[in-house]
Write a protein that holds these residues in place. Structure first.
Motif, PDB file in Angstrom:
ATOM      1  N   LYS A  69       0.993  -1.290  -0.032  1.00  0.00           N
ATOM      2  CA  LYS A  69       0.091   0.080  -0.010  1.00  0.00           C
ATOM      3  C   LYS A  69       0.852   1.287   0.016  1.00  0.00           C
ATOM      4  O   LYS A  69       1.885   1.499   0.817  1.00  0.00           O
ATOM      5  CB  LYS A  69      -0.931   0.161   1.291  1.00  0.00           C
ATOM      6  N   GLY A  70       0.733   2.093  -0.819  1.00  0.00           N
ATOM      7  CA  GLY A  70       1.463   3.271  -1.115  1.00  0.00           C
ATOM      8  C   GLY A  70       0.464   4.494  -0.929  1.00  0.00           C
ATOM      9  O   GLY A  70      -0.624   4.515  -1.455  1.00  0.00           O
ATOM     10  N   GLU A  71       0.914   5.835  -0.460  1.00  0.00           N
ATOM     11  CA  GLU A  71       0.441   7.051  -0.296  1.00  0.00           C
ATOM     12  C   GLU A  71       1.325   7.914  -0.820  1.00  0.00           C
ATOM     13  O   GLU A  71       2.513   8.206  -0.503  1.00  0.00           O
ATOM     14  CB  GLU A  71      -0.134   7.393   1.059  1.00  0.00           C
ATOM     15  N   MET A  72       0.925   9.071  -1.683  1.00  0.00           N
ATOM     16  CA  MET A  72       1.556  10.049  -1.749  1.00  0.00           C
ATOM     17  C   MET A  72       0.764  11.420  -1.782  1.00  0.00           C
ATOM     18  O   MET A  72      -0.409  11.256  -2.098  1.00  0.00           O
ATOM     19  CB  MET A  72       2.017  10.142  -3.499  1.00  0.00           C
ATOM     20  N   GLN A  73       1.505  12.508  -1.403  1.00  0.00           N
ATOM     21  CA  GLN A  73       0.751  13.761  -1.517  1.00  0.00           C
ATOM     22  C   GLN A  73       1.885  14.915  -1.927  1.00  0.00           C
ATOM     23  O   GLN A  73       2.586  14.766  -1.541  1.00  0.00           O
ATOM     24  CB  GLN A  73       0.153  14.136   0.019  1.00  0.00           C
ATOM     25  N   TYR A  74       1.046  16.087  -2.534  1.00  0.00           N
ATOM     26  CA  TYR A  74       1.916  17.026  -2.786  1.00  0.00           C
ATOM     27  C   TYR A  74       1.236  18.240  -2.507  1.00  0.00           C
ATOM     28  O   TYR A  74      -0.153  18.379  -2.895  1.00  0.00           O
ATOM     29  CB  TYR A  74       2.424  16.934  -4.162  1.00  0.00           C
ATOM     30  N   GLN A  75       1.799  19.219  -2.090  1.00  0.00           N
ATOM     31  CA  GLN A  75       0.904  20.596  -1.853  1.00  0.00           C
ATOM     32  C   GLN A  75       1.914  21.816  -2.330  1.00  0.00           C
ATOM     33  O   GLN A  75       3.159  21.790  -2.051  1.00  0.00           O
ATOM     34  CB  GLN A  75       0.561  20.635  -0.360  1.00  0.00           C
ATOM     35  N   THR A  76       1.312  22.446  -3.163  1.00  0.00           N
ATOM     36  CA  THR A  76       2.089  23.642  -3.649  1.00  0.00           C
ATOM     37  C   THR A  76       2.168  24.932  -2.708  1.00  0.00           C
ATOM     38  O   THR A  76       1.189  25.264  -1.745  1.00  0.00           O
ATOM     39  CB  THR A  76       1.439  24.401  -4.974  1.00  0.00           C
ATOM     40  N   THR A  77       3.457  25.443  -2.224  1.00  0.00           N
ATOM     41  CA  THR A  77       3.539  26.175  -1.239  1.00  0.00           C
ATOM     42  C   THR A  77       4.271  27.653  -2.097  1.00  0.00           C
ATOM     43  O   THR A  77       4.296  28.610  -1.187  1.00  0.00           O
ATOM     44  CB  THR A  77       4.842  25.784  -0.288  1.00  0.00           C
ATOM     45  N   LYS A  78       4.553  27.620  -3.157  1.00  0.00           N
ATOM     46  CA  LYS A  78       5.073  28.957  -3.782  1.00  0.00           C
ATOM     47  C   LYS A  78       4.561  28.841  -5.327  1.00  0.00           C
ATOM     48  O   LYS A  78       4.989  27.927  -5.982  1.00  0.00           O
ATOM     49  CB  LYS A  78       6.507  29.039  -3.635  1.00  0.00           C
ATOM     50  N   VAL A  79       4.139  29.771  -5.923  1.00  0.00           N
ATOM     51  CA  VAL A  79       3.940  29.887  -7.399  1.00  0.00           C
ATOM     52  C   VAL A  79       4.673  31.168  -7.920  1.00  0.00           C
ATOM     53  O   VAL A  79       4.503  32.298  -7.300  1.00  0.00           O
ATOM     54  CB  VAL A  79       2.439  29.960  -7.504  1.00  0.00           C
ATOM     55  N   SER A  80       5.634  31.214  -8.756  1.00  0.00           N
ATOM     56  CA  SER A  80       6.414  32.158  -9.344  1.00  0.00           C
ATOM     57  C   SER A  80       6.069  32.236 -11.031  1.00  0.00           C
ATOM     58  O   SER A  80       6.239  31.186 -11.521  1.00  0.00           O
ATOM     59  CB  SER A  80       7.732  32.066  -9.230  1.00  0.00           C
ATOM     60  N   VAL A  81       5.580  33.296 -11.343  1.00  0.00           N
ATOM     61  CA  VAL A  81       5.191  33.547 -12.595  1.00  0.00           C
ATOM     62  C   VAL A  81       6.046  34.874 -13.070  1.00  0.00           C
ATOM     63  O   VAL A  81       6.670  34.875 -14.267  1.00  0.00           O
ATOM     64  CB  VAL A  81       3.736  33.937 -12.677  1.00  0.00           C
TER      65      VAL A  81
END
Length: 394
Positions: free
Chosen positions: A349-361
């Motif tokens: 069983k595997g779990e992944m999570q990703y959360q964006t903490t900074k956006v640069s345009v």
């Protein structure tokens, strides 16, 4: 897993569990967001103090933590998640209650009998409008993301081994739908910080499975329900509409009638279905949930074919992708992936999570290539001080 509770401070998001911080004029906000019916955690729930920019979002386990000013004690707090009715209360109403459980009620979708053929045509037109408006809704030029990434693996419900990383992403094109090769060349990433649950014991322990997070961004990537030429391979149905943060959202369920790598992004796929959440005012995707079954599992990514026979089989995965709007554009705010497969006689069983903490345009930093294997030494001082938060671009 003995894991530090992390919080995502994000513009327009918010707060919920409250206790007095230590004599510093602050209120500590801590809690968990749960589905009222199933009691399961709700990932990426938006928890905001109305009328302010203070806020947080729940992680994959529904947890959040935030410290806010004492002057916000009388403000109204709202917690919301796509597919759930919002809840509101005053900050002071939760004071001194420690870690609070917040239950959100799933939205019920009333929908009468419809002409299936006519409905399918309407929904296809809706998705055509989604694709047509990608360049207007999402970042249309080069950008950087910085984010928090974590994955964990259990064998036969044993002890979970996990790895956390700070990932930097660069897209040299911005949100546009091109071919697979061009998209691959445009999207690159590397890792600046890494923390592990244990010492690396083999070459496999150094692998970073981040390509699955990248390909979960169905707006940016191809080989999914938004490829117009694949519409004939899908059965589309309406699950209904609901109001979310002042906008009407249409839920479109889809089932692939002829699953393949070209329409699912998954090698060895046998079943593929999902739900799209579309804001009708902007034609923007704000959430996608995919359910994928395949006959084999590749450690380097679900879109890669295996070389030779593999004992990894009976693969099932649920992939949830969330988007939020800050200022002018929507961006990829979070991805969660839960999967299982058999490896010989073992159930993995595997779990992944990703959360964006900074956006640069406006100020971007190019990145060359993708890092599939890391040997980054752990900076314990960094991780002891680290809290996930979204930085506003200057």
């Amino acid at each position: 897993m003995n894991k530090k509770i992390l919080s995502l401070i994000i513009l327009f998001l918010g707060v919920f569990s409250v206790m007095q911080a230590q004599n510093d004029g602050k209120i500590r906000v801590k809690g968990v967001v749960l589905d009222e019916t199933t009691r399961q955690p709700i990932a990426f729930a938006n928890i905001g103090i109305i009328g302010t920019a203070a806020g947080a979002a729940s992680d994959m386990d529904g947890l959040f933590e935030l410290i806010v000013s004492e002057k916000l004690a009388t403000y109204m707090m709202r917690v919301s998640a796509v597919g759930y009715a919002s809840a509101e209360m005053k900050v002071y109403e939760a004071r001194d209650k420690g870690e609070v459980q917040i239950f959100l009620k799933p939205v019920t979708y009333g929908i009468g009998e419809v002409d299936v053929t006519a409905e399918s045509l309407v929904l296809k037109k809706l998705l055509e409008n989604v694709v047509k408006n990608i360049g207007r809704n999402y970042i249309p030029r080069p950008y950087n993301y910085e984010g928090y990434f974590e994955y964990g693996v259990e064998v036969n419900d044993g002890e979970k081994k996990f790895k956390e990383a700070i990932v930097d992403i660069y897209d040299s094109e911005g949100y546009k739908r091109s071919n697979v090769e061009q998209t691959f060349k445009a999207l690159n990433y590397n890792f600046s910080q890494v923390r592990r649950s244990g010492e690396s014991g083999s070459a496999v322990d150094g692998l970073i499975y981040f390509d699955d997070i990248i390909t979960a961004d169905i707006v940016r990537n191809t080989r999914n329900i938004l490829d117009l030429q694949n519409f004939r391979d899908f059965k589309l149905r309406s699950k209904g509409k609901f109001m979310y943060e002042g906008d009407s959202v249409q839920i479109v369920t889809y089932e692939c009638l002829k699953p393949s790598l070209s329409n699912s992004g998954t090698a060895n796929v046998t079943k593929f279905s999902g739900e799209l959440y579309v804001e009708l005012k902007s034609f923007a995707i704000i959430k996608n949930v995919m359910h994928v079954t395949s006959s084999a599992f590749n450690l380097l990514g679900r879109n890669l074919l295996l070389a030779g026979d593999s004992p990894r089989h009976e693969v099932m995965a649920t992939i949830t992708t969330n988007y939020k709007r800050v200022s002018s554009y929507y961006f990829l705010s979070g991805v969660s992936i839960v999967y299982t497969y058999k490896d010989g006689g073992d159930r993995i069983k595997g779990e992944m999570q990703y959360q964006t903490t900074k956006v640069s345009v406006n100020k971007t930093t190019p990145i060359a290539g993708r890092v599939y294997y890391e040997e980054v030494p752990t900076d314990h001082n960094f991780w002891d001080r680290y809290t996930i938060y979204l930085e506003e671009e200057e």
